[in-house]
Structures are given as C-alpha cells and as structure tokens.
Design a protein around this motif. Structure first.
Motif, short mmCIF file in Angstrom:
data_model
loop_
_atom_site.label_atom_id
_atom_site.label_comp_id
_atom_site.label_asym_id
_atom_site.label_seq_id
_atom_site.Cartn_x
_atom_site.Cartn_y
_atom_site.Cartn_z
N LYS A 1 -53.93 12.51 -28.85
CA LYS A 1 -53.34 11.49 -29.70
C LYS A 1 -52.57 10.56 -28.77
O LYS A 1 -51.74 11.02 -27.97
CB LYS A 1 -52.42 12.15 -30.72
CG LYS A 1 -51.95 11.25 -31.86
CD LYS A 1 -51.15 12.10 -32.85
CE LYS A 1 -50.53 11.25 -33.95
NZ LYS A 1 -51.51 10.88 -34.98
N VAL A 2 -52.83 9.26 -28.86
CA VAL A 2 -52.29 8.29 -27.90
C VAL A 2 -51.46 7.24 -28.62
O VAL A 2 -51.85 6.76 -29.69
CB VAL A 2 -53.43 7.61 -27.11
CG1 VAL A 2 -52.87 6.61 -26.11
CG2 VAL A 2 -54.31 8.65 -26.42
N GLU A 3 -50.34 6.86 -28.02
CA GLU A 3 -49.54 5.77 -28.56
C GLU A 3 -48.96 4.95 -27.42
O GLU A 3 -48.43 5.49 -26.46
CB GLU A 3 -48.41 6.28 -29.45
CG GLU A 3 -47.62 5.16 -30.11
CD GLU A 3 -46.80 5.60 -31.31
OE1 GLU A 3 -46.25 4.72 -32.01
OE2 GLU A 3 -46.73 6.82 -31.56
N ILE A 4 -49.08 3.62 -27.54
CA ILE A 4 -48.52 2.69 -26.57
C ILE A 4 -47.28 2.06 -27.18
O ILE A 4 -47.36 1.43 -28.24
CB ILE A 4 -49.54 1.62 -26.17
CG1 ILE A 4 -50.77 2.27 -25.53
CG2 ILE A 4 -48.92 0.60 -25.22
CD1 ILE A 4 -51.86 1.30 -25.15
N PRO A 5 -46.12 2.20 -26.54
CA PRO A 5 -44.87 1.68 -27.12
C PRO A 5 -44.81 0.17 -27.13
O PRO A 5 -45.57 -0.52 -26.43
CB PRO A 5 -43.77 2.27 -26.22
CG PRO A 5 -44.46 2.62 -24.94
CD PRO A 5 -45.88 2.95 -25.29
N ALA A 6 -43.89 -0.37 -27.91
CA ALA A 6 -43.85 -1.80 -28.21
C ALA A 6 -43.61 -2.68 -26.99
O ALA A 6 -44.10 -3.81 -26.92
CB ALA A 6 -42.77 -2.07 -29.26
N MET A 7 -42.85 -2.22 -25.99
CA MET A 7 -42.52 -3.05 -24.84
C MET A 7 -43.52 -2.95 -23.70
O MET A 7 -43.43 -3.66 -22.72
CB MET A 7 -41.13 -2.68 -24.31
CG MET A 7 -40.00 -2.86 -25.31
SD MET A 7 -39.87 -4.57 -25.89
CE MET A 7 -39.29 -5.36 -24.39
N MET A 8 -44.51 -2.09 -23.85
CA MET A 8 -45.49 -1.87 -22.78
C MET A 8 -46.70 -2.78 -22.99
O MET A 8 -47.78 -2.36 -23.41
CB MET A 8 -45.90 -0.40 -22.72
CG MET A 8 -46.57 0.01 -21.43
SD MET A 8 -46.92 1.79 -21.37
CE MET A 8 -45.26 2.45 -21.14
N SER A 9 -46.53 -4.04 -22.67
CA SER A 9 -47.56 -5.06 -22.90
C SER A 9 -48.64 -5.01 -21.81
O SER A 9 -48.51 -4.31 -20.81
CB SER A 9 -46.92 -6.45 -22.91
OG SER A 9 -45.87 -6.51 -23.83
N TYR A 10 -49.71 -5.77 -22.05
CA TYR A 10 -50.76 -6.03 -21.05
C TYR A 10 -51.54 -4.78 -20.62
O TYR A 10 -51.94 -4.66 -19.48
CB TYR A 10 -50.17 -6.71 -19.81
CG TYR A 10 -49.37 -7.95 -20.12
CD1 TYR A 10 -49.98 -9.08 -20.60
CD2 TYR A 10 -47.99 -7.96 -19.92
CE1 TYR A 10 -49.24 -10.22 -20.88
CE2 TYR A 10 -47.24 -9.09 -20.20
CZ TYR A 10 -47.87 -10.21 -20.69
OH TYR A 10 -47.14 -11.34 -20.97
N ILE A 11 -51.79 -3.87 -21.55
CA ILE A 11 -52.60 -2.69 -21.23
C ILE A 11 -54.06 -2.97 -21.56
O ILE A 11 -54.38 -3.50 -22.62
CB ILE A 11 -52.11 -1.45 -22.01
CG1 ILE A 11 -50.63 -1.18 -21.73
CG2 ILE A 11 -52.95 -0.23 -21.66
CD1 ILE A 11 -50.30 -0.92 -20.29
N TRP A 12 -54.94 -2.60 -20.66
CA TRP A 12 -56.39 -2.76 -20.83
C TRP A 12 -57.03 -1.39 -20.66
O TRP A 12 -56.95 -0.80 -19.58
CB TRP A 12 -56.93 -3.74 -19.80
CG TRP A 12 -58.40 -4.07 -19.90
CD1 TRP A 12 -59.41 -3.25 -20.27
CD2 TRP A 12 -58.99 -5.33 -19.60
NE1 TRP A 12 -60.62 -3.92 -20.23
CE2 TRP A 12 -60.39 -5.20 -19.82
CE3 TRP A 12 -58.49 -6.56 -19.16
CZ2 TRP A 12 -61.28 -6.25 -19.60
CZ3 TRP A 12 -59.39 -7.60 -18.96
CH2 TRP A 12 -60.77 -7.45 -19.18
#
Length: 378
Positions: free
Chosen positions: A110-121
């Motif tokens: 289960k994966v989650e990217i937090p709100a301030m961690m922009s620019y993920i590809w």
C-alpha cells in the motif's frame, strides 16, 4: 464571473411575471414572450473551455530528473524492494523531479505520497509486467479502530502535485461485491494532487476503482476496469484514448462525478475512448448535484443502458447536471433513448471539452503531449 452573471440573468428572468423556462438543448427563457439566451450560454461554454477561470494559474512543472531511484524484487546495492521505501527515502519537501523506476514484478504493498512531496514520476517496465496491488475495502478497520473509508482504501494514493505515472498497473484485489453491498468500495488509485499525468497505465478494481478526487489530471491510453462508479470524484480531467471495461453481472455505472456547485470548475471529459464489458452500464450517476461528464468520439458497446444516465434518486439533479455526448459510435451510443436531461452536444458546445485547454494542459503537461486532440474521420 461571467458564468455567475449568466446564472443571475436566468434567475431574474424566471422571476418575471409570466416567465416561461425550457431546459432543453438551447436553454430558452421568456418574459412577455420567449427570449433565447443561447449566445450567453455559448459564451459560458467558451469561458469554461479557456481555463482563464481556473483557481490553478501560473503552474510550473519540472521534467528533467535530478534523481533516479530503482525498485526491484531483487534490488542491487542502493536500490529498494518496495515503492513506499523508495518514497520514504526522499525529503518530505521535494523540489525536483524524481524518477522511481519499478522493475517488472508484482509488488504487494500500500503506497502513499505525502502532500509536500511533489514531482514524483513512477515508471514501470510495462503495465502488463509491473503491478502494484493491495486489497483494502472501505469497511476495513484502521489503526484507530474505525473503518478506513473509501478515501483510505486506495492501493496507491497521491496527495502532491505534478505526479506522473507511466507503464504500470495499480490494482485493488478485493473481490467484486454484490450490487448494493455496503462498505465494499475498494480504490485502486486515488489522485488528490493537481497537475497529474498518467500514460499507458492500468487501473484494476471493481467498486470505485479510480478515485479522481481533486485537481487537474490527464489520462492517456489507459485501461480502467470496474463495476460501479469505477471513475469517480471531483477532479477536472481528460481521459484520451482510454479503454473503460465493465465487469458487472448486473447493473453498474462508469462514472460518478461529484461537482456540487454551479461555481465548481470540475468535470470529466472522455475523448476517443472505448467502453466495453458485461452487465448493464450507466454512463454516469449524479453523485454531485451539478455533476458534469462528456463523452466525445467514443465507441460504446451494447452494455450501455438506453437511458444512459441516473439521477442518484434525486429528480432535482436533473435540472443542474451537465451530461452530454458528441459524435460517439457503437450500439450503446444511440441517443434516441437517453434521458431528456442529457444532451447530444453541438460542435460549439463540445469544443471546450475536446481541447487540452479544458485542463490548462499547456501549463503543466510534458511538451510531447501538447498535441491537438484529433477527432476520427467523419
């Protein structure tokens, strides 16, 4: 403001003595005789298409990678076994484009990217070969002893802007529930961040597969599978060249768009797509009172119900939703049996929805996607 002024104009005319109103194709009103307001309506359509009304302006994206992380079932030194571990290695406030390359394999996490961690590809080695899967449902109990809800059921959740995914599958393995089952929403992917692009991805689930929650999003050549409301939320999104496949054995719904206000600038546009599968499928249900969905140049198989749309059990929504189709094809595209409160769009009405300007794309999409959306030969 122009949209608001038009609404006020219509309301004022409706209040005149003897006023008559028709909510048909051309939206006519009358006071001491019928008065056409189609021109004002078309101005509003052009205004919505221009995206000058957007709350998201001067958006700047970044595409040149500053860092590449590698995820593999058998990682080399410096690599990671899971996508979440790769994400956790980054600073919470990320300011440059990070590519996470995910090798072929099935990653149960289960994966989650937090709100301030922009620019993920996130880049897979092919959607058929690279799969991220989990099996939560809305009624699953969280650490606090309460159900996690639809929002928390997502296999992969993105809360930050400028996300990109390509050549990868996001899957919720929860079993397809019987029609009307409670608490069985099972999201494969939730996108809450603005300015996100998905290229050649697969979203696999049943009830509530893809949570197009908030922000502007572009889906290109994606495959989306589900049963009930399998594209839902309050995003402002274009789905271009996507395959939407129903797996219900009874009644289902493709979309549930949640626009709740006349002033809310959201909606779904499906362009050059294909709708197939099993069961009897509504094109959409009016989750929001002002729900807005358009299908253009889309092939619809015979599974589409003749009426096309459902008012969510609230007849008042029939006066406020915006449901339309334009030059669609296939046995399910016959407009003759559609509900009276949907519309077969004219070319001027359809134009804003078949342009990438609908989502302000030139501000934030990679240049290679800055192509005019082409309609098939007439």
């Amino acid at each position: 403001m122009r949209m608001l002024n038009f609404f006020v104009l219509v309301v004022m005319i409706m209040l005149l003595p003897g006023a008559a109103v028709s909510y048909g194709q051309n939206w006519t009103v009358g006071g001491g005789g019928m008065r056409r307001v189609e021109d004002e309506y078309l101005k509003w359509i052009r205004h919505m298409g221009s995206f000058k009304h957007s709350l998201f302006q001067n958006t700047k994206n970044k595409f040149k990678p500053c860092l590449t992380l590698r995820v593999s079932k058998k990682p080399k030194p410096g690599g990671f076994r899971s996508v979440q571990k790769a994400i956790n290695s980054l600073p919470l406030i990320n300011r440059c484009r990070v590519v996470i390359h995910v090798a072929a394999g099935i990653y149960r996490e289960k994966v989650e990217i937090p709100a301030m961690m922009s620019y993920i590809w996130v880049e897979g080695e092919g959607a058929e070969k690279t799969v991220i899967e989990w099996s939560d449902t809305a009624d699953h109990m969280g650490d606090n002893g309460r159900p996690i809800g639809t929002f928390g059921s997502a296999t992969f959740a993105v809360n930050s802007p400028f996300f990109i995914a390509r050549n990868i599958t996001f899957k919720n393995k929860a079993r397809a529930p019987p029609s009307g089952a409670l608490g069985k929403q099972a999201v494969a992917f939730r996108i809450t961040g603005d300015a996100a692009a998905f290229i050649s991805c697969r979203f696999i689930g049943a009830q509530d597969t893809l949570y197009d929650h908030l922000g502007r999003h572009y889906f290109k050549d994606c495959y989306i599978e589900g049963s009930v409301d399998f594209v839902f939320g309050d995003g402002l999104s274009i789905y271009e060249g996507c395959h939407l496949h129903a797996i219900t054995d009874s009644y289902g719904a493709l979309t549930a768009q949640k626009r709740n206000s006349l002033l809310e600038e959201t909606g779904f546009s499906f362009l050059n797509c294909k709708v197939s599968g099993s069961g009897a499928l509504y094109l959409g249900r009016a989750w929001g009172s002002f729900s807005r969905v358009v299908f253009a140049y889309t092939f619809m198989d015979k599974i589409i119900t003749p009426t096309g749309w459902y008012n969510w059990g609230d007849k008042n929504r029939e006066l406020t939703v915006f449901y339309g189709q334009y030059r669609c094809s296939g046995p399910g595209a016959d407009y003759g049996g559609r509900v009276s409160w949907s519309r077969e769009l004219t070319e001027p009405e359809a134009n804003p929805f078949v342009s990438l300007d609908f989502i302000g794309a030139k501000e934030w999409l990679p240049k290679r996607t800055h192509l005019a959306i082409k309609s098939p030969p007439h």
